[in-house]
Scaffold this motif. Structure first.
Motif, short mmCIF file in Angstrom:
data_model
loop_
_atom_site.label_atom_id
_atom_site.label_comp_id
_atom_site.label_asym_id
_atom_site.label_seq_id
_atom_site.Cartn_x
_atom_site.Cartn_y
_atom_site.Cartn_z
N VAL A 119 0.82 -1.20 0.00
CA VAL A 119 0.00 0.00 0.00
C VAL A 119 0.86 1.25 0.00
N ASP A 120 2.11 1.16 0.47
CA ASP A 120 2.98 2.33 0.56
C ASP A 120 3.85 2.55 -0.68
N GLY A 121 4.06 1.51 -1.49
CA GLY A 121 4.89 1.70 -2.67
C GLY A 121 5.65 0.43 -3.05
N LEU A 122 6.82 0.63 -3.67
CA LEU A 122 7.59 -0.48 -4.21
C LEU A 122 8.17 -1.36 -3.11
N VAL A 123 8.02 -2.68 -3.27
CA VAL A 123 8.60 -3.66 -2.35
C VAL A 123 9.81 -4.33 -2.99
N GLY A 124 9.69 -4.76 -4.23
CA GLY A 124 10.78 -5.45 -4.91
C GLY A 124 10.28 -6.13 -6.15
N ARG A 125 10.92 -7.23 -6.52
CA ARG A 125 10.51 -7.98 -7.70
C ARG A 125 10.55 -9.48 -7.40
N VAL A 126 9.75 -10.24 -8.14
CA VAL A 126 9.73 -11.69 -7.98
C VAL A 126 11.04 -12.27 -8.47
N LEU A 127 11.66 -13.07 -7.64
CA LEU A 127 12.96 -13.65 -7.98
C LEU A 127 12.84 -15.09 -8.44
N ARG A 128 12.15 -15.91 -7.66
CA ARG A 128 11.93 -17.31 -7.99
C ARG A 128 10.48 -17.66 -7.73
N VAL A 129 9.95 -18.62 -8.53
CA VAL A 129 8.54 -18.96 -8.44
C VAL A 129 8.37 -20.46 -8.28
N GLY A 130 7.52 -20.85 -7.31
CA GLY A 130 7.09 -22.23 -7.17
C GLY A 130 5.61 -22.31 -7.49
N ALA A 131 5.04 -23.48 -7.32
CA ALA A 131 3.63 -23.65 -7.66
C ALA A 131 2.72 -22.81 -6.77
N SER A 132 3.03 -22.72 -5.48
CA SER A 132 2.15 -22.01 -4.56
C SER A 132 2.85 -20.95 -3.72
N ASP A 154 9.62 -16.27 -4.13
CA ASP A 154 10.60 -15.48 -3.41
C ASP A 154 10.69 -14.10 -4.05
N VAL A 155 10.71 -13.07 -3.21
CA VAL A 155 10.73 -11.69 -3.67
C VAL A 155 12.03 -11.04 -3.23
N LEU A 156 12.81 -10.53 -4.19
CA LEU A 156 14.03 -9.79 -3.89
C LEU A 156 13.65 -8.37 -3.53
N LEU A 157 14.06 -7.93 -2.35
CA LEU A 157 13.58 -6.66 -1.80
C LEU A 157 14.38 -5.47 -2.31
N LEU A 158 13.69 -4.36 -2.41
CA LEU A 158 14.34 -3.09 -2.66
C LEU A 158 15.37 -2.84 -1.56
N ARG A 177 14.81 7.85 1.88
CA ARG A 177 14.10 7.01 2.84
C ARG A 177 12.95 6.33 2.09
N PRO A 178 13.00 4.99 1.92
CA PRO A 178 11.93 4.31 1.17
C PRO A 178 10.59 4.40 1.89
N HIS A 179 9.52 4.41 1.12
CA HIS A 179 8.19 4.44 1.71
C HIS A 179 7.84 3.12 2.40
N VAL A 180 8.39 2.02 1.91
CA VAL A 180 8.07 0.70 2.44
C VAL A 180 9.14 0.27 3.43
N ASP A 181 8.71 -0.08 4.63
CA ASP A 181 9.62 -0.66 5.61
C ASP A 181 9.59 -2.18 5.41
N VAL A 214 1.06 -7.82 0.58
CA VAL A 214 1.67 -7.20 -0.60
C VAL A 214 0.85 -7.62 -1.81
N ALA A 215 1.26 -7.18 -2.99
CA ALA A 215 0.57 -7.58 -4.22
C ALA A 215 1.57 -7.67 -5.35
N VAL A 216 1.36 -8.65 -6.21
CA VAL A 216 2.18 -8.81 -7.41
C VAL A 216 1.45 -8.15 -8.58
N VAL A 217 2.18 -7.36 -9.35
CA VAL A 217 1.60 -6.66 -10.50
C VAL A 217 1.65 -7.58 -11.71
N LEU A 218 0.48 -7.94 -12.23
CA LEU A 218 0.41 -8.78 -13.43
C LEU A 218 0.45 -7.91 -14.68
N VAL A 219 1.06 -8.44 -15.72
CA VAL A 219 1.17 -7.72 -16.99
C VAL A 219 0.29 -8.39 -18.01
#
Length: 289
Positions: free
Chosen positions: A141-154, A157-161, A250-254, A261-266
């Motif tokens: 809700v505050d802004g950027l967290v990071g990006r998806v690094l690795r994906v499993g079925a369920s 892993d998210v690499l953080l800013l 100072r990042p908005h997200v602690d 969180v939420a993943v942005v779909l394209v």
């Protein structure tokens, strides 16, 4: 409702019998000969009540206790659902940076920087079964967290800013000047505090305290969608001969307090997605990982 009424009835009967018994005992002590008829009357009255009370056994108490615990657990679950729904609504309202489909996720694990997964990361409870793939943007809700690094079925892993290997292309200030943000300062710059990031300007535009920093955007919004709030400039570094002006952000997200969180779909097939991708080609964000 029936259980409550029965409970009140049994309580009243038990109290009445207790008072009646106490009275008989007192009379019996005072005038032993007078209590025989009373004893018979008490026995006649108490017999049905004793039969009724005999049904109130440990099994019934165990059943009622289990029902109470189930209701308490259901209330807790519903309260958590309401809280999560409120967070998701706030997340949707905060997404003023673009028209994107968001997949909500809960952070279920943290990994230190020494993790074999690589970098500062968290694990979220959505994966390929939910449409998640590598290099998708993750926000809160505050802004950027990071990006998806690795994906499993369920899970994913998210690499953080702020990870030492992550460099994000950004715009800053009212003019939207170009720059980069990373977790470690260049040699010779002052040390950063916990969670602080380094902004480096790519041109001659001066950096001012209070400048807002947002993501620049990548082709197809991977690994970062454009215009996502990232942080605020809190101080400007002295000029020590570096190629571009630098500052502390100072990042908005602690990232130490992440929950929902939420993943942005394209949407690669839609015209809006293609238009956003075209805008992103004007400047690509780097990510060394």
């Amino acid at each position: 409702m029936r259980s409550r009424t029965s409970s009140r009835t049994l309580t009243a009967v038990a109290a009445s019998l207790t008072l009646l018994t106490a009275g008989v005992v007192v009379v019996d002590l005072a005038r032993p000969g007078l209590t025989a008829p009373v004893r018979k009357a008490v026995a006649d009255v108490a017999a049905p009540a004793q039969e009724l009370l005999s049904g109130w056994d440990d099994g019934r108490l165990t059943q009622l206790t289990a029902e109470r615990n189930e209701l308490a657990a259901e209330v807790t679950r519903l309260e958590e659902e309401v809280r999560r729904h409120g967070q998701l609504e706030a997340l949707q309202r905060s997404s003023t940076w673009g028209d994107h489909t968001l997949v909500p996720a809960r952070v279920v694990a943290f990994s230190p920087s020494t993790s074999p997964v690589g970098g500062r990361s968290v694990t979220i409870d959505v994966g390929s079964a939910d449409g998640i793939s590598a290099d998708q943007t993750v926000v809160s809700v505050d802004g950027l967290v990071g990006r998806v690094l690795r994906v499993g079925a369920s899970s994913s892993d998210v690499l953080l800013l702020g990870d030492p290997g992550v460099v994000v292309g950004v715009r800053f200030g009212a003019s939207g000047a170009l720059g980069t943000v990373q977790g470690t300062p260049a040699p010779g710059l002052p040390a950063r505090g916990h969670g602080e990031l380094t902004l480096t300007a790519l041109g001659d535009t001066a950096i001012e305290v209070g400048d807002e920093v947002t993501t620049l955007g990548s082709p197809d919004d991977r690994p970062y969608a454009a215009q996502i709030p990232l942080g605020t400039v809190t101080s400007v570094d002295p000029d020590r001969g570096q190629l571009g002006a630098t500052a502390i952000v100072r990042p908005h997200v602690d990232t130490d307090l992440l929950d929902l969180v939420a993943v942005v779909l394209v949407d690669r097939g839609g015209p809006e997605s293609r238009e956003q991708g075209a805008r992103g080609t004007s400047g690509e964000q780097g990510d060394e990982r």
